[in-house]
Structure formats: structure tokens, C-alpha cells
Design a protein around this motif. Structure first.
Motif, PDB file in Angstrom:
ATOM      1  N   ARG A 115       2.490  10.461  -9.523  1.00 57.65           N
ATOM      2  CA  ARG A 115       1.656  10.750 -10.693  1.00 57.65           C
ATOM      3  C   ARG A 115       0.857  12.042 -10.489  1.00 57.65           C
ATOM      4  NH1 ARG A 115      -0.661   4.724 -12.378  1.00 57.65           N
ATOM      5  NH2 ARG A 115       1.384   3.882 -13.005  1.00 57.65           N
ATOM      6  N   GLN A 116       0.396  12.289  -9.287  1.00 57.44           N
ATOM      7  CA  GLN A 116      -0.296  13.545  -9.014  1.00 57.44           C
ATOM      8  C   GLN A 116       0.632  14.746  -9.200  1.00 57.44           C
ATOM      9  OE1 GLN A 116      -2.081  13.407  -5.163  1.00 57.44           O
ATOM     10  NE2 GLN A 116      -3.514  11.755  -5.687  1.00 57.44           N
ATOM     11  N   ASP A 117       1.881  14.602  -8.755  1.00 63.82           N
ATOM     12  CA  ASP A 117       2.843  15.687  -8.962  1.00 63.82           C
ATOM     13  C   ASP A 117       3.080  15.940 -10.439  1.00 63.82           C
ATOM     14  OD1 ASP A 117       4.859  14.658  -6.099  1.00 63.82           O
ATOM     15  OD2 ASP A 117       3.079  15.945  -6.239  1.00 63.82           O
ATOM     16  N   ALA A 118       3.203  14.840 -11.226  1.00 66.08           N
ATOM     17  CA  ALA A 118       3.408  15.009 -12.667  1.00 66.08           C
ATOM     18  C   ALA A 118       2.205  15.688 -13.314  1.00 66.08           C
ATOM     19  CB  ALA A 118       3.667  13.651 -13.308  1.00 66.08           C
ATOM     20  N   THR A 119       0.986  15.311 -12.887  1.00 64.03           N
ATOM     21  CA  THR A 119      -0.224  15.927 -13.450  1.00 64.03           C
ATOM     22  C   THR A 119      -0.297  17.413 -13.107  1.00 64.03           C
ATOM     23  OG1 THR A 119      -1.370  13.810 -13.226  1.00 64.03           O
ATOM     24  CG2 THR A 119      -2.731  15.774 -13.543  1.00 64.03           C
ATOM     25  N   ILE A 120       0.030  17.751 -11.845  1.00 65.29           N
ATOM     26  CA  ILE A 120       0.010  19.164 -11.445  1.00 65.29           C
ATOM     27  C   ILE A 120       1.048  19.958 -12.223  1.00 65.29           C
ATOM     28  CG2 ILE A 120       0.482  20.707  -9.504  1.00 65.29           C
ATOM     29  CD1 ILE A 120      -0.739  18.592  -7.679  1.00 65.29           C
ATOM     30  N   TYR A 121       2.210  19.345 -12.472  1.00 64.36           N
ATOM     31  CA  TYR A 121       3.244  20.039 -13.239  1.00 64.36           C
ATOM     32  C   TYR A 121       2.772  20.311 -14.667  1.00 64.36           C
ATOM     33  CZ  TYR A 121       7.767  20.887 -15.450  1.00 64.36           C
ATOM     34  OH  TYR A 121       8.806  21.436 -16.151  1.00 64.36           O
TER      35      TYR A 121
ATOM     36  N   PHE B 198       0.832  -1.212   0.000  1.00 68.34           N
ATOM     37  CA  PHE B 198       0.000   0.000   0.000  1.00 68.34           C
ATOM     38  C   PHE B 198       0.861   1.254   0.000  1.00 68.34           C
ATOM     39  CE2 PHE B 198      -3.535   2.714   0.813  1.00 68.34           C
ATOM     40  CZ  PHE B 198      -3.081   3.672   1.700  1.00 68.34           C
ATOM     41  N   ILE B 199       1.924   1.265   0.801  1.00 69.08           N
ATOM     42  CA  ILE B 199       2.806   2.431   0.838  1.00 69.08           C
ATOM     43  C   ILE B 199       3.448   2.667  -0.522  1.00 69.08           C
ATOM     44  CG2 ILE B 199       4.924   3.341   1.878  1.00 69.08           C
ATOM     45  CD1 ILE B 199       4.168   1.900   4.442  1.00 69.08           C
ATOM     46  N   ASP B 200       3.871   1.566  -1.183  1.00 66.55           N
ATOM     47  CA  ASP B 200       4.461   1.697  -2.512  1.00 66.55           C
ATOM     48  C   ASP B 200       3.453   2.268  -3.508  1.00 66.55           C
ATOM     49  OD1 ASP B 200       5.960  -0.609  -4.899  1.00 66.55           O
ATOM     50  OD2 ASP B 200       6.305   1.518  -4.527  1.00 66.55           O
ATOM     51  N   LEU B 201       2.218   1.746  -3.488  1.00 61.41           N
ATOM     52  CA  LEU B 201       1.174   2.243  -4.384  1.00 61.41           C
ATOM     53  C   LEU B 201       0.838   3.693  -4.074  1.00 61.41           C
ATOM     54  CD1 LEU B 201      -0.890   1.602  -6.605  1.00 61.41           C
ATOM     55  CD2 LEU B 201      -2.447   0.812  -4.823  1.00 61.41           C
ATOM     56  N   TYR B 202       0.813   4.050  -2.811  1.00 61.59           N
ATOM     57  CA  TYR B 202       0.499   5.427  -2.419  1.00 61.59           C
ATOM     58  C   TYR B 202       1.584   6.389  -2.892  1.00 61.59           C
ATOM     59  CZ  TYR B 202      -0.634   9.377   0.617  1.00 61.59           C
ATOM     60  OH  TYR B 202      -0.938  10.618   1.088  1.00 61.59           O
ATOM     61  N   MET B 203       2.846   5.988  -2.797  1.00 63.70           N
ATOM     62  CA  MET B 203       3.923   6.840  -3.278  1.00 63.70           C
ATOM     63  C   MET B 203       3.877   7.007  -4.787  1.00 63.70           C
ATOM     64  SD  MET B 203       5.438   7.791  -0.541  1.00 63.70           S
ATOM     65  CE  MET B 203       6.884   8.550  -1.238  1.00 63.70           C
ATOM     66  N   ILE B 204       3.546   5.924  -5.497  1.00 64.79           N
ATOM     67  CA  ILE B 204       3.415   6.029  -6.963  1.00 64.79           C
ATOM     68  C   ILE B 204       2.284   6.986  -7.324  1.00 64.79           C
ATOM     69  CG2 ILE B 204       2.832   4.731  -9.048  1.00 64.79           C
ATOM     70  CD1 ILE B 204       4.274   2.341  -7.810  1.00 64.79           C
ATOM     71  N   SER B 205       1.171   6.912  -6.600  1.00 65.49           N
ATOM     72  CA  SER B 205       0.042   7.813  -6.865  1.00 65.49           C
ATOM     73  C   SER B 205       0.433   9.273  -6.620  1.00 65.49           C
ATOM     74  CB  SER B 205      -1.148   7.430  -5.975  1.00 65.49           C
ATOM     75  OG  SER B 205      -1.542   6.094  -6.209  1.00 65.49           O
ATOM     76  N   LEU B 206       1.191   9.504  -5.546  1.00 65.25           N
ATOM     77  CA  LEU B 206       1.656  10.873  -5.284  1.00 65.25           C
ATOM     78  C   LEU B 206       2.564  11.380  -6.392  1.00 65.25           C
ATOM     79  CD1 LEU B 206       2.403  10.772  -1.446  1.00 65.25           C
ATOM     80  CD2 LEU B 206       0.439  11.791  -2.593  1.00 65.25           C
TER      81      LEU B 206
END
Length: 417
Positions: free
Chosen positions: A364-370, A354-362
């Protein structure tokens, strides 16, 4: 890599060796003890003696007993004190001997097989046997006085029992044992050097009539003289005797041997001892770290196993109780817990996937915001260009309108004229 694998294997052996009863909580775990391949039936007595033996208070009692024994042995060297306090010293010796015997019986009871594999424990057993020897002879017999006194002198070996209870002394003893092999090579080289110089010294200065026959006349005397030179003890007196015999090369001979024997080999001997002590200290620290990690792992395993057993018990109780769901039964169980009961959380949010998946999601969110920020900047730039173009077009249209209005006004005035 080899050292890491060795450390891991040592840690794993410690984990397998450690008893799960090192961790105690509300629900006990049954630990099976074996002796000669068979399960021990005296489990309660074994646990009691083990707890008693490894208690810090017992260690303090043994250290205090050894210290008092050393003081009494030093006091008995005074004949007047021994005569005036004979009864007190005898009773104290019997009490101390009883304490030593009790310690031996406790250790032997806990692990009779591995007891003889430990060098310290074998030495401790030998010391205990020596302690009983004075009681096997008739000390009132004047003919046995010398034997009794000699056996009494060997009782000073009891003080060495302190090594077992002192980690620092054990490190030093282990270092000395490891040093023996390397020191032998240094001593052999020193012996060969002394042999060469002894033969040379005998040939140069061992003449019975004109030489120093007392110090260099025989090979044994030359060896003893060289030993005095290598320890730099009284070498000036030896050199003075050679100077009195008018030996011109004696000073060169003495200086060369002292440089080689004392400054090279003697310091080499000290360096070997220091390196082995440092190596033994590092090994002891690694062993302590491995034991700490193994203890933590054993406690964690005990907690997880206990929790698994309690969950299984709750699941079995659910079938025969009035609870409708498992959550109700867990909530009721939580009310019975004490704040001192440790709990290892294994929830979804604390798991590694779960921690690994959560970090990947973060990420991807950073890339989308960029990307959204880049698009926002592009829109701002486009709007800015459009605004500038519209301003320029409005200015041009205003200028053209002014010029047109002026021309029309000029034409109207011309028609009026």
C-alpha cells in the motif's frame, strides 16, 4: 499427489516414532518406553544400551569384527596354517562369536517384538545359530570330521552380517528381492522360447543316424545346447558340428535363437534388474529425507515443549518470589542461560500474520508513492503550461506596447510638423 501424500504419511509416522530424547539440552524431557504395552521400568539401562548400540564406534567395531572373521575363515582353508595356529584361531573364533552374541542380546533387549519382523535380523539370528552348531558335536571324534568340516564351511555365512551395517548392500538386496517377481516372468518367457527351439532343433538335427544326436538327440541335450547358445559360450563349436553334418538351415536357426535369446531376453533381464535397483535407490533416498525431516521436527517439538515447561515453571515461581513483574524474572533467567542452549523465537515480528500484514502495508505504501509521483508529474506539467502561457502573454503585451509607443511617437512628430 499420491506420492506426496504417501511421503507425508511416512514422515508423520517417523515423527511419531522418533523419541524426543534425540535432542538433549540443559533440561531433560521424560521419555516413556513401553514393552508389550507396559511401561518399562529399566529406563536408565535401556537408554544406556541404546546409546551404546547406536554409537558410531560400535558400528565400526562390528564392521572390523566381521572383516577379521572373513580373513580368519579364508586363512583356515590352508591346512598347514590351521594346524600350526589351531589354538589362536579357536580363541579368535570364540571371541568373535561372543561379540556376535552380545550384539544379538543388545538388539533383542532394545526391541524384542519388532526384532522378528525384520528379515535381516531373522537371518542374523539364523547365522548365529549356525555359528554355535560346531560346538554341539565332538570334533575330536574321527567319524564326525566330515560333519565338523561341513559345519565349518557354513560359518562363511557370518560375512553376510556386513549387509546390516552397509546401506549400499541393503539397497542392492532390496532391489534383488523386488527383481525376483519381474525376473520370473522373463525367465518363463525364456523357458518357453527354449522349449520351442528345443523341439524344433530335435526335429531338425536330432536324427540318430544323420543328425547331431549328442547335442540334439534328446530334449535334455537340446536344452543344454540352447543354454550354451543363449550364453554365447562355445556356440561356434556347436555350429561347426552342424555344418559338418551338412545342415543348410542350421546357421539361420542358430542366428535367430541367439538374437532372441541373448540380445533380447538377456538384455531384458539386465534392464529389469537396473530399473529395480534405481527404484530401490530412490525409495531409500526418500526414506532418508523423511527421516531427516522427522528428526528435525522431533527436535523442534522437544525444544518447544521444554520452553513451554520452563515458562510455566517461571510463572509458577513468580507467585512465590520477590520479582514484581514477569519481565524481571525473565531477565534474571536469561543470565542463567548458556550460549549452547538453543532457543526458538516465537515473537510477534517473526509470526506469519505479522509478516503478511507488514507486506500488505509495504504494498500500500508503494501504491501511495506511485500516486504521489503521478500527481507530482501532473503538477509539474500544469506549471510548465502556465509558464509557457505567461511567457507568450508577456511577449504579446511587450509587442503591443512597442507598437503603441511607436504610433504615439509618430503622432507626436506629425503634430510638431
Amino acid at each position: 499427489m499420491a506420492s506426496e501424500s504417501t511421503e507425508v504419511s511416512v514422515e508423520q509416522r517417523l515423527i511419531n516414532k522418533l523419541s524426543l530424547e534425540a535432542f538433549r539440552s540443559g533440561s531433560e524431557i521424560e521419555v516413556k518406553e513401553y514393552l508389550f504395552g507396559y511401561r518399562r521400568k529399566d529406563t536408565d539401562l535401556y537408554k544406556f544400551i541404546k546409546m551404546l548400540f547406536y554409537h558410531p564406534l560400535f558400528k565400526s567395531i562390528m564392521i572390523s569384527t566381521i572383516t577379521l572373521n572373513a580373513i580368519f575363515l579364508a586363512t583356515e582353508t590352508d591346512y598347514k596354517v590351521r594346524y600350526e595356529s589351531y589354538f589362536f584361531l579357536e580363541v579368535a573364533d570364540l571371541i568373535i562369536l561372543a561379540i556376535y552374541t552380545t550384539e544379538f542380546l543388545m538388539i533383542f533387549y532394545l526391541d524384542p517384538v519388532n526384532y522378528w519382523k525384520d528379515g535381516y535380523k531373522r537371518f542374523d539370528f539364523a547365522v548365529l545359530l549356525i555359528a554355535y552348531l560346531p560346538y554341539t558335536i565332538d570334533r575330536s571324534n574321527p567319524k564326525m570330521h566330515h560333519t565338523a568340516t561341513m559345519l565349518k564351511g557354513f560359518q562363511v555365512l557370518r560375512v553376510l552380517k556386513l549387509i546390516y551395517y552397509s546401506p549400499g548392500m541393503r539397497i542392492l538386496m532390496a532391489a534383488l528381492a523386488q527383481t525376483a517377481k519381474n525376473v520370473i516372468y522373463v525367465l518363463v518367457l525364456l523357458f518357453l522360447l527354449m522349449l520351442i527351439f528345443a523341439i524344433l532343433g530335435h526335429g531338425f538335427y536330432g536324427d540318430p543316424e544323420h543328425g547331431d544326436y549328442q547335442n540334439w538327440g534328446t530334449l535334455a541335450a537340446a536344452f543344454f545346447t540352447l543354454f550354451s547358445l543363449v550364453t554365447v559360450d562355445g556356440w561356434t563349436d556347436l555350429q561347426e558340428e552342424l555344418d559338418n553334418k551338412k545342415f543348410v538351415t542350421s546357421r539361420t536357426f542358430t542366428i535367430i535363437f541367439i538374437l532372441l535369446g541373448f540380445f533380447v531376453f538377456f538384455n531384458m533381464f539386465i534392464a529389469v534388474v537396473i530399473m529395480d535397483i534405481q527404484s530401490s535407490t530412490d525409495q531409500y533416498e526418500q526414506k532418508l529425507k523423511a527421516e531427516r525431516r522427522a528428526t528435525l521436527m522431533s527436535k523442534k517439538q522437544a525444544i518447544l515443549r521444554r520452553q513451554q515447561e520452563e515458562v510455566n515453571e517461571l510463572l509458577s515461581q513468580q507467585k512465590s518470589t520477590e520479582y514484581q513483574t514477569f519481565d524481571e524474572m525473565v531477565e534474571d533467567f536469561k543470565k542463567t542461560l548458556h550460549h549452547s542452549d538453543p532457543v526458538i523465537l516465537e515473537e510477534f515480528c517473526a509470526s506469519l500474520p505479522f509478516i503478511d500484514l507488514y507486506m500488505i502495508s509495504l504494498d500500500r505504501q508503494d501504491a501511495t508513492i506511485y500516486k504521489l509521483q503521478e500527481l507530482y508529474y501532473e503538477i509539474i506539467a500544469t506549471l510548465n503550461v502556465l509558464l509557457q502561457e505567461s511567457q507568450q502573454n508577456s511577449l504579446q503585451s511587450l509587442r503591443s506596447f512597442k507598437s503603441t509607443s511607436r504610433s504615439m511617437a509618430t503622432m507626436v512628430q506629425a503634430d510638431k510638423k
